[in-house]
Design a protein around this motif. Structure first.
Motif, PDB file in Angstrom:
ATOM      1  N   ALA A  17       0.821  -1.228   0.000  1.00  0.00           N
ATOM      2  CA  ALA A  17       0.000   0.000   0.000  1.00  0.00           C
ATOM      3  C   ALA A  17       0.847   1.268   0.000  1.00  0.00           C
ATOM      4  N   ILE A  25      -4.177   6.979  -1.794  1.00  0.00           N
ATOM      5  CA  ILE A  25      -4.911   5.787  -1.349  1.00  0.00           C
ATOM      6  C   ILE A  25      -4.438   5.422   0.054  1.00  0.00           C
ATOM      7  N   THR A  27      -3.305   3.622   3.346  1.00  0.00           N
ATOM      8  CA  THR A  27      -2.678   2.320   3.611  1.00  0.00           C
ATOM      9  C   THR A  27      -3.503   1.637   4.707  1.00  0.00           C
ATOM     10  N   LEU A  34      -6.631   2.078   7.000  1.00  0.00           N
ATOM     11  CA  LEU A  34      -7.948   1.455   6.847  1.00  0.00           C
ATOM     12  C   LEU A  34      -8.354   0.644   8.060  1.00  0.00           C
ATOM     13  N   TRP A  35      -7.374  -0.022   8.670  1.00  0.00           N
ATOM     14  CA  TRP A  35      -7.763  -0.925   9.759  1.00  0.00           C
ATOM     15  C   TRP A  35      -8.009  -0.171  11.063  1.00  0.00           C
ATOM     16  N   PHE A  59     -18.176  -0.780   1.595  1.00  0.00           N
ATOM     17  CA  PHE A  59     -16.740  -0.544   1.859  1.00  0.00           C
ATOM     18  C   PHE A  59     -15.950  -0.512   0.547  1.00  0.00           C
ATOM     19  N   TYR A  60     -16.240  -1.464  -0.322  1.00  0.00           N
ATOM     20  CA  TYR A  60     -15.483  -1.514  -1.584  1.00  0.00           C
ATOM     21  C   TYR A  60     -16.000  -0.495  -2.601  1.00  0.00           C
ATOM     22  N   ARG A  63     -14.240   2.672  -1.883  1.00  0.00           N
ATOM     23  CA  ARG A  63     -12.840   2.652  -2.304  1.00  0.00           C
ATOM     24  C   ARG A  63     -12.716   2.655  -3.822  1.00  0.00           C
ATOM     25  N   ASN A  97      -1.487  -4.644  -3.731  1.00  0.00           N
ATOM     26  CA  ASN A  97      -2.499  -3.603  -3.897  1.00  0.00           C
ATOM     27  C   ASN A  97      -3.575  -4.043  -4.877  1.00  0.00           C
ATOM     28  N   ASP A  99      -5.365  -1.624  -6.431  1.00  0.00           N
ATOM     29  CA  ASP A  99      -5.565  -0.539  -7.398  1.00  0.00           C
ATOM     30  C   ASP A  99      -4.864  -0.917  -8.706  1.00  0.00           C
ATOM     31  N   HIS A 114      -3.630 -10.050  -4.193  1.00  0.00           N
ATOM     32  CA  HIS A 114      -4.784  -9.854  -3.303  1.00  0.00           C
ATOM     33  C   HIS A 114      -6.031  -9.425  -4.058  1.00  0.00           C
ATOM     34  N   LEU A 117      -9.559  -4.194  -7.337  1.00  0.00           N
ATOM     35  CA  LEU A 117     -10.759  -3.443  -6.957  1.00  0.00           C
ATOM     36  C   LEU A 117     -11.645  -3.186  -8.178  1.00  0.00           C
ATOM     37  N   GLU A 159      -8.350 -16.289   2.919  1.00  0.00           N
ATOM     38  CA  GLU A 159      -8.448 -16.854   1.571  1.00  0.00           C
ATOM     39  C   GLU A 159      -7.041 -16.992   0.994  1.00  0.00           C
ATOM     40  N   VAL A 186       2.069  -9.180   6.657  1.00  0.00           N
ATOM     41  CA  VAL A 186       1.103 -10.138   6.119  1.00  0.00           C
ATOM     42  C   VAL A 186       1.796 -11.212   5.295  1.00  0.00           C
ATOM     43  N   TYR A 187       1.498 -12.477   5.640  1.00  0.00           N
ATOM     44  CA  TYR A 187       2.032 -13.606   4.877  1.00  0.00           C
ATOM     45  C   TYR A 187       0.991 -14.077   3.887  1.00  0.00           C
ATOM     46  N   PRO A 188       1.425 -14.651   2.783  1.00  0.00           N
ATOM     47  CA  PRO A 188       2.778 -15.098   2.430  1.00  0.00           C
ATOM     48  C   PRO A 188       3.710 -14.004   1.904  1.00  0.00           C
TER      49      PRO A 188
HETATM   50  P1  NAD Z   1      -7.223  -8.244   3.665  1.00  0.00           P
HETATM   51  O1  NAD Z   1      -6.853  -7.345   4.774  1.00  0.00           O
HETATM   52  O2  NAD Z   1      -8.491  -8.963   3.780  1.00  0.00           O
HETATM   53  O3  NAD Z   1      -6.058  -9.310   3.452  1.00  0.00           O
HETATM   54  C1  NAD Z   1      -5.972 -10.049   2.214  1.00  0.00           C
HETATM   55  C2  NAD Z   1      -4.862 -11.027   2.385  1.00  0.00           C
HETATM   56  O4  NAD Z   1      -4.038 -10.702   3.459  1.00  0.00           O
HETATM   57  C3  NAD Z   1      -5.401 -12.423   2.631  1.00  0.00           C
HETATM   58  O5  NAD Z   1      -5.171 -13.161   1.461  1.00  0.00           O
HETATM   59  C4  NAD Z   1      -4.563 -13.008   3.711  1.00  0.00           C
HETATM   60  O6  NAD Z   1      -3.659 -13.954   3.173  1.00  0.00           O
HETATM   61  C5  NAD Z   1      -3.704 -11.878   4.158  1.00  0.00           C
HETATM   62  N1  NAD Z   1      -3.867 -11.622   5.563  1.00  0.00           N
HETATM   63  C6  NAD Z   1      -3.696 -10.417   6.121  1.00  0.00           C
HETATM   64  N2  NAD Z   1      -3.745 -10.495   7.428  1.00  0.00           N
HETATM   65  C7  NAD Z   1      -4.060 -11.768   7.707  1.00  0.00           C
HETATM   66  C8  NAD Z   1      -4.283 -12.469   8.903  1.00  0.00           C
HETATM   67  N3  NAD Z   1      -4.193 -11.866  10.105  1.00  0.00           N
HETATM   68  N4  NAD Z   1      -4.563 -13.790   8.825  1.00  0.00           N
HETATM   69  C9  NAD Z   1      -4.635 -14.377   7.618  1.00  0.00           C
HETATM   70  N5  NAD Z   1      -4.424 -13.789   6.462  1.00  0.00           N
HETATM   71  C10 NAD Z   1      -4.142 -12.488   6.525  1.00  0.00           C
HETATM   72  O7  NAD Z   1      -7.140  -7.398   2.387  1.00  0.00           O
HETATM   73  P2  NAD Z   1      -8.111  -6.674   1.523  1.00  0.00           P
HETATM   74  O8  NAD Z   1      -9.521  -7.157   1.583  1.00  0.00           O
HETATM   75  O9  NAD Z   1      -7.435  -6.726   0.179  1.00  0.00           O
HETATM   76  O10 NAD Z   1      -8.040  -5.120   2.093  1.00  0.00           O
HETATM   77  C11 NAD Z   1      -9.164  -4.353   2.343  1.00  0.00           C
HETATM   78  C12 NAD Z   1      -9.396  -3.303   1.222  1.00  0.00           C
HETATM   79  O11 NAD Z   1      -8.537  -2.162   1.314  1.00  0.00           O
HETATM   80  C13 NAD Z   1      -9.107  -3.856  -0.156  1.00  0.00           C
HETATM   81  O12 NAD Z   1     -10.042  -3.352  -1.029  1.00  0.00           O
HETATM   82  C14 NAD Z   1      -7.752  -3.274  -0.404  1.00  0.00           C
HETATM   83  O13 NAD Z   1      -7.464  -3.260  -1.741  1.00  0.00           O
HETATM   84  C15 NAD Z   1      -7.994  -1.885   0.053  1.00  0.00           C
HETATM   85  N6  NAD Z   1      -6.749  -1.110  -0.023  1.00  0.00           N
HETATM   86  C16 NAD Z   1      -6.116  -0.992  -1.241  1.00  0.00           C
HETATM   87  C17 NAD Z   1      -4.957  -0.282  -1.337  1.00  0.00           C
HETATM   88  C18 NAD Z   1      -4.318  -0.162  -2.677  1.00  0.00           C
HETATM   89  O14 NAD Z   1      -4.835  -0.789  -3.600  1.00  0.00           O
HETATM   90  N7  NAD Z   1      -3.226   0.592  -2.812  1.00  0.00           N
HETATM   91  C19 NAD Z   1      -4.404   0.325  -0.179  1.00  0.00           C
HETATM   92  C20 NAD Z   1      -5.074   0.145   1.034  1.00  0.00           C
HETATM   93  C21 NAD Z   1      -6.244  -0.572   1.093  1.00  0.00           C
END
Ligand code: NAD
Ligand code: APR
Length: 237
Positions: A17, A25, A27, A34-35, A59-60, A63, A97, A99, A114, A117, A159, A186-188
């Motif tokens: 991000a 956008i 982070t 966002l969190w 939410f989406y 965004r 990302n 985007d 991931h 959007l 997922e 965040v893994y992997p």
């Molecule tokens: P998410 O937070 O749901 O995480 C997606 C991936 O992260 C999963 O595949 C998982 O493997 C991994 N992950 C992260 N934390 C984990 C945990 N504690 N346990 C298990 N797996 C974990 O991601 P999201 O739904 O893609 O994010 C929310 C929204 O915010 C999305 O629309 C994202 O694109 C958006 N966003 C986008 C940008 C950008 O595109 N630059 C920046 C910030 C936010």
């Protein structure tokens, strides 16, 4: 020890991000991220989508609208696309990302691990199609005989990230790995640097501040992506 990307043959770049932060956008884990404003399990998990699909769509949709209306590539996206275009070896650009700013800057072979959007997915067939409008629980697919609900084409918590076989193959044969604008939580994705080191690659982190796995990298350049990315990838800098 200076690392010149032009001296390598097979490069994997991972962005997070932070590479899009200067494009406006938000982070995830920076202050105001966002969190802080949303409970992840409510808006970014299969259970959350089952529980309240309208909340997840809202939410989406917000965004997606912001991305389409306001976000434009910044100098980091441009420098990466330019380097990839002129680089004679192999360069795989993997992004966390969702985007499309890498593509808008001219990058090719972008792997969205991931999701995206600006794409939607049929909840029955899994078929993916373009999405530039708001989705709702009334949004149905056109790919099934009996239309099924659509979901954002985003990889949610728990997922499996997309294209992992392709990414793992590229990491196993790269000689340079560069992580840009990702917190290493965040893994992997946070483990890609270990796979690259195991393959004998040099590893570089370009970030605003040290990431959770910054101790794994051979070289770390700190600063805003719009400055450190062009500086690192500028031809024969
Ligand atoms: P998410 O937070 O749901 O995480 C997606 C991936 O992260 C999963 O595949 C998982 O493997 C991994 N992950 C992260 N934390 C984990 C945990 N504690 N346990 C298990 N797996 C974990 O991601 P999201 O739904 O893609 O994010 C929310 C929204 O915010 C999305 O629309 C994202 O694109 C958006 N966003 C986008 C940008 C950008 O595109 N630059 C920046 C910030 C936010
Ligand atoms: N330039 C460079 N780096 C920046 C900038 C900037 N202008 N602004 C922020 N950063 C850095 C922060 O220091 C932080 O290390 O970008 C990183 C952003 O970290 P996160 O918000 O955790 O985003 P990311 O690493 O992409 O998150 C990974 O977690 O929730 C999932 O799917 C989501 O893909 C996301 C994944």
């Amino acid at each position: 020890m200076p690392i010149n990307p032009h001296e390598f043959q097979s490069i994997v770049v991972l962005t997070g991000a932070g590479v899009s932060a200067e494009s406006g956008i938000a982070t995830f884990r920076d202050s105001g991220g966002l969190w802080e404003q949303h409970r992840v399990e409510e808006v970014a998990s299969p259970a959350g989508f089952r529980r309240d699909p309208e909340l997840v769509h809202r939410f989406y949709n917000l965004r997606r609208r912001q991305l389409i209306a306001e976000a434009r590539p910044n100098p980091a996206h441009a420098a990466l696309a330019r380097f990839q275009r002129d680089f004679p070896g192999e360069l795989l650009l993997v992004t966390q990302n969702v985007d499309h700013l890498h593509e808008e800057a001219g990058a090719t072979r972008v792997v969205h691990m991931h999701g995206e959007l600006l794409k939607q997915r049929c909840t029955r067939s899994g078929q993916v199609s373009d999405c530039r409008e708001d989705l709702s629980t009334g949004s149905l697919c056109r790919c099934c005989q009996t239309p099924a609900p659509l979901r954002p084409h985003i990889v949610w918590f728990g997922e499996t990230p997309l294209e992992m076989e392709l990414i793992d193959r590229a990491l196993a044969s790269c000689d340079l790995f560069v992580a840009i604008g990702t917190s290493g939580h965040v893994y992997p994705a946070a483990g890609f640097v270990d796979a690259a080191r195991a393959a004998g690659a040099k590893t570089v982190a370009l970030n605003l501040e040290p990431s959770a796995n910054s101790h794994c990298f051979d070289l770390q350049e700190l600063g805003p992506a719009s400055e450190v990315v062009p500086a690192f990838f500028t031809p024969n800098a």
